[in-house]
Structures are given as structure tokens and as C-alpha cells.
Design a protein around this motif. Structure first.
Motif, PDB file in Angstrom:
ATOM      1  N   ARG A  55      18.618   7.128  40.168  1.00 19.62           N
ATOM      2  CA  ARG A  55      17.789   8.338  40.268  1.00 19.62           C
ATOM      3  C   ARG A  55      18.634   9.511  40.770  1.00 19.62           C
ATOM      4  O   ARG A  55      18.523  10.630  40.268  1.00 19.62           O
ATOM      5  CB  ARG A  55      16.624   8.093  41.223  1.00 19.62           C
ATOM      6  N   LEU A  56      19.442   9.235  41.765  1.00 15.88           N
ATOM      7  CA  LEU A  56      20.285  10.283  42.332  1.00 15.88           C
ATOM      8  C   LEU A  56      21.218  10.859  41.277  1.00 15.88           C
ATOM      9  O   LEU A  56      21.434  12.072  41.223  1.00 15.88           O
ATOM     10  CB  LEU A  56      21.098   9.727  43.502  1.00 15.88           C
ATOM     11  N   TYR A  57      21.760  10.015  40.430  1.00 14.60           N
ATOM     12  CA  TYR A  57      22.698  10.479  39.400  1.00 14.60           C
ATOM     13  C   TYR A  57      22.057  11.567  38.548  1.00 14.60           C
ATOM     14  O   TYR A  57      22.653  12.634  38.332  1.00 14.60           O
ATOM     15  CB  TYR A  57      23.136   9.315  38.518  1.00 14.60           C
ATOM     16  N   TRP A  58      20.848  11.339  38.041  1.00 18.13           N
ATOM     17  CA  TRP A  58      20.218  12.303  37.141  1.00 18.13           C
ATOM     18  C   TRP A  58      19.808  13.570  37.879  1.00 18.13           C
ATOM     19  O   TRP A  58      19.947  14.683  37.349  1.00 18.13           O
ATOM     20  CB  TRP A  58      19.014  11.665  36.457  1.00 18.13           C
ATOM     21  N   ARG A  59      19.322  13.423  39.125  1.00 18.25           N
ATOM     22  CA  ARG A  59      18.926  14.610  39.887  1.00 18.25           C
ATOM     23  C   ARG A  59      20.135  15.480  40.215  1.00 18.25           C
ATOM     24  O   ARG A  59      20.072  16.704  40.106  1.00 18.25           O
ATOM     25  CB  ARG A  59      18.200  14.177  41.167  1.00 18.25           C
ATOM     26  N   VAL A  60      21.212  14.842  40.610  1.00 22.09           N
ATOM     27  CA  VAL A  60      22.423  15.592  40.920  1.00 22.09           C
ATOM     28  C   VAL A  60      23.000  16.227  39.667  1.00 22.09           C
ATOM     29  O   VAL A  60      23.407  17.396  39.666  1.00 22.09           O
ATOM     30  CB  VAL A  60      23.464  14.676  41.596  1.00 22.09           C
ATOM     31  N   ARG A  61      23.014  15.504  38.574  1.00 24.27           N
ATOM     32  CA  ARG A  61      23.587  16.044  37.335  1.00 24.27           C
ATOM     33  C   ARG A  61      22.840  17.294  36.901  1.00 24.27           C
ATOM     34  O   ARG A  61      23.458  18.289  36.508  1.00 24.27           O
ATOM     35  CB  ARG A  61      23.554  14.981  36.229  1.00 24.27           C
ATOM     36  N   ASP A  62      21.527  17.274  36.978  1.00 30.22           N
ATOM     37  CA  ASP A  62      20.789  18.466  36.556  1.00 30.22           C
ATOM     38  C   ASP A  62      21.004  19.617  37.526  1.00 30.22           C
ATOM     39  O   ASP A  62      21.189  20.768  37.103  1.00 30.22           O
ATOM     40  CB  ASP A  62      19.295  18.168  36.449  1.00 30.22           C
ATOM     41  N   ALA A  63      20.993  19.345  38.819  1.00 27.07           N
ATOM     42  CA  ALA A  63      21.191  20.411  39.801  1.00 27.07           C
ATOM     43  C   ALA A  63      22.564  21.062  39.637  1.00 27.07           C
ATOM     44  O   ALA A  63      22.699  22.291  39.711  1.00 27.07           O
ATOM     45  CB  ALA A  63      21.032  19.859  41.213  1.00 27.07           C
ATOM     46  N   LEU A  64      23.578  20.251  39.400  1.00 24.07           N
ATOM     47  CA  LEU A  64      24.922  20.802  39.228  1.00 24.07           C
ATOM     48  C   LEU A  64      25.038  21.596  37.925  1.00 24.07           C
ATOM     49  O   LEU A  64      25.800  22.557  37.851  1.00 24.07           O
ATOM     50  CB  LEU A  64      25.966  19.690  39.275  1.00 24.07           C
ATOM     51  N   ALA A  65      24.289  21.200  36.912  1.00 24.67           N
ATOM     52  CA  ALA A  65      24.308  21.951  35.652  1.00 24.67           C
ATOM     53  C   ALA A  65      23.786  23.370  35.863  1.00 24.67           C
ATOM     54  O   ALA A  65      24.295  24.335  35.281  1.00 24.67           O
ATOM     55  CB  ALA A  65      23.481  21.226  34.595  1.00 24.67           C
ATOM     56  N   ILE A  66      22.774  23.515  36.711  1.00 21.57           N
ATOM     57  CA  ILE A  66      22.214  24.838  36.995  1.00 21.57           C
ATOM     58  C   ILE A  66      23.246  25.736  37.659  1.00 21.57           C
ATOM     59  O   ILE A  66      23.197  26.967  37.533  1.00 21.57           O
ATOM     60  CB  ILE A  66      20.964  24.705  37.879  1.00 21.57           C
ATOM     61  N   SER A  67      24.203  25.143  38.370  1.00 20.93           N
ATOM     62  CA  SER A  67      25.213  25.955  39.075  1.00 20.93           C
ATOM     63  C   SER A  67      25.980  26.857  38.127  1.00 20.93           C
ATOM     64  O   SER A  67      26.487  27.912  38.531  1.00 20.93           O
ATOM     65  CB  SER A  67      26.192  25.044  39.830  1.00 20.93           C
TER      66      SER A  67
END
Length: 317
Positions: free
Chosen positions: A266-278
Motif C-alpha cells: 500500500r505504501l508503495y502506491w501511495r508514495v509513488r503517486d505523491a512523488l509524481a505530483i512533485s
């Protein structure tokens, strides 16, 4: 008379193309620019009908957008599929993905009542409504699956905001250096977030807010439910605070949605999307300000993104 406001004006060739897809005796009597689009120009077209009434259509136009043909073709394939489901979505009228008939690639579709709601008031009822709607989308099983999801963000393309928690961001970037975890595929919207959900703001039911439409199906894909949930969570965190990003994932499961069993996945997908927004904070924040959230400057959104990424990494325990 057409509304000749520059943002609302439809270019001549595109106007002629739209007119060819109207019923006999119909004509465009008004055009209105719709706010909120990041990559596309959106216009509401009011059409006079033969019986003296009016109806509305929406014109999406991409100007100098690299993936316009692919995105419009995806939406053109998806909208007819959704017509046979309970998911409220526009109906396809016509598409010109390579600008054969108009000045730029465009898609014409029906207009849905309702509006996007981006303020904090009523959020406690809108979040469960968003979660229920996303569960319904993920339950779709089309005869022909859309293409597999794509993500362009890498550990090397992440942009760490000025003044961010360096330790948290370093740990987050290391998370996405790993291969994507295995997943059970689902039908994904891939840009499901408050800006693409329309609400009936006139009606408050015991069940809470009611969604009247889900729009912007240009990135429809097949992939992990966690990715769609993560995307909406990130947007809620930036619009309303990090706690709402966490709350959305909880609401999704309360609505019957199934996420990855392992916390690390779960953490992988949440982090991946948040970092994409950066990589696109300024583009995300601009339509929010145009919609009335003037306090959401690029810098303010960067600070919220930092707080959200930090909260995700702190929650690892």
C-alpha cells in the motif's frame, strides 16, 4: 449570438465540425469556458433545439498536447462502455483525435449536471461518496480491457520541495526504487479526484453528498486499485490536509473496496503517486486557485505535499 469571450470562443473549423453533429434545425447559441482543466480547454456549448428549448454539450480540445490522440481515443472507447453501467459519465457525441476536421484534437460529449466542489465544507460527506463511486468504477469488468497503467515518475525525476523533510523524502524515493509489487488488475480511471467528480449541490440526503457525474476518462487503464486510491488520496491531502489523504483510503475499504493486503505494498502506491505530483505542483494548483481556492499557492501546496509524504513515511512505525 455567440459569446465571443476569448476563452469561450470555439475556433471556426472546430465550430463547423461540431455543427455537423447537431440535429437538423439545431444551432449553437452560447459558449462558456469551463474552469478546472489542466491539459485541455473545456467549453460548455448551449444548443437551441427545434422545439424552442436548449440542451448542452461539452467540447474538450487539446492544444499542443503530446498525447492528445491517444488520450482522446481512450476516452472515445471508454464513454460508450460506461453508458451501459451505473457509473455516471458523459455520452460520446463525436471525436476528432488527429484534428482532421478542426484546428486541434477535440472530443464532443453530453453535459452532466452538477459541479465540482473543492472547499472544505461538507468534506466529511463528500469523501465517503467519492470512495463509493471509486469502488463502483473498480468493479467494472469490460469485455476488452484498457491498456496497462503507465507511470513516468522515477526516483531520478522526483522534485523535492524547498525546505522539505529531507530524510522523509529520501526514504520515500527509495521506496519507488524497488519494483512495483504484484497486484490484481482492476478497471482504473487513473485521474479520479475531486476535480473530476460532479456533485449535486442542491440536494443533501441522509446518505450525504450525491455524485452526478465522473468526467475526464482520457487515462483509463488496467492496474492496481491502490493506484487510483493513492491518486485521490494525494489530491485530498493537498486540497484539505494530509489527514484526508489517509481518511480516503479508509473510506474506500469501508465502502467495500479491497486494497493490497501488505502495508508495504500500500505504501508503495501511495508514495509513488505523491512523488509524481512533485513534478507538476504548479500545474495542479493553478486550476484550484481559479476555482476559488486562492490560498493554494504553489508554495502552499508544496508544503502540504511535504507534510503528506512525511506522514506516509512516519506511519511505517
Amino acid at each position: 449570438m455567440l459569446n465571443h469571450d476569448e476563452a469561450a470562443t470555439v475556433r471556426p473549423l472546430t465550430l463547423a465540425w461540431v455543427s455537423r453533429h447537431l440535429e437538423d434545425g439545431e444551432r449553437i447559441v452560447r459558449t462558456e469556458a469551463l474552469l478546472g482543466g489542466i491539459t485541455a480547454e473545456m467549453r460548455r456549448l448551449t444548443i437551441s433545439t427545434r422545439d424552442g428549448g436548449t440542451r448542452d454539450l461539452v467540447l474538450r480540445t487539446f492544444v499542443d498536447v503530446e498525447h492528445a490522440e491517444d488520450w482522446l481515443n481512450r476516452e472515445a472507447r471508454t464513454l460508450p462502455l460506461l453508458k451501459e453501467t451505473s457509473v455516471p459519465a458523459p455520452e460520446l457525441v463525436a471525436v476528432d483525435p488527429t484534428a482532421v476536421h478542426g484546428e486541434h484534437p477535440s472530443l464532443l460529449m453530453t453535459y452532466l449536471a452538477g459541479r465540482t466542489v473543492l472547499d472544505d465544507e461538507g468534506l466529511e460527506t463528500r469523501v465517503p461518496a467519492l470512495a463509493r463511486q471509486l469502488v463502483a468504477i473498480h468493479a467494472l469488468r469490460p469485455a476488452v480491457r484498457p491498456r496497462e497503467y503507465e507511470t513516468l515518475t522515477t526516483a531520478d525525476t522526483v522534485i523535492v520541495p524547498k525546505g522539505a523533510d529531507v530524510a522523509a523524502w529520501t526514504a520515500a524515493i527509495n521506496v519507488i526504487r524497488k519494483p512495483a509489487p504484484p497486484y490484481e488488475g482492476r478497471f482504473l480511471h487513473r485521474d479520479f479526484q475531486p476535480g473530476n467528480a460532479l456533485f449535486d449541490v442542491r440536494l443533501r440526503t441522509r446518505a450525504g453528498a450525491r455524485i452526478t457525474g465522473v468526467v475526464d476518462w482520457v487515462r483509463t487503464s488496467w492496474g492496481p486499485a491502490d493506484f487510483d486510491v493513492a491518486h485521490c488520496s494525494t489530491h485530498l491531502a493537498l486540497l484539505h490536509g494530509p489527514e484526508w489523504g489517509v481518511r480516503f483510503a479508509e473510506a474506500y475499504e469501508e465502502a467495500g473496496g479491497v486494497l493490497a493486503a501488505a502495508a508495504g505494498e500500500r505504501l508503495y502506491w501511495r508514495v509513488r503517486d505523491a512523488l509524481a505530483i512533485s513534478e507538476e505542483v504548479q500545474w495542479v494548483a493553478q486550476p484550484w486557485r481559479e476555482a476559488g481556492r486562492a490560498e493554494l499557492t504553489t508554495r502552499a501546496v508544496e508544503r502540504r505535499l511535504d507534510a503528506y509524504v512525511t506522514a506516509l513515511m512516519d506511519a511505517r512505525g
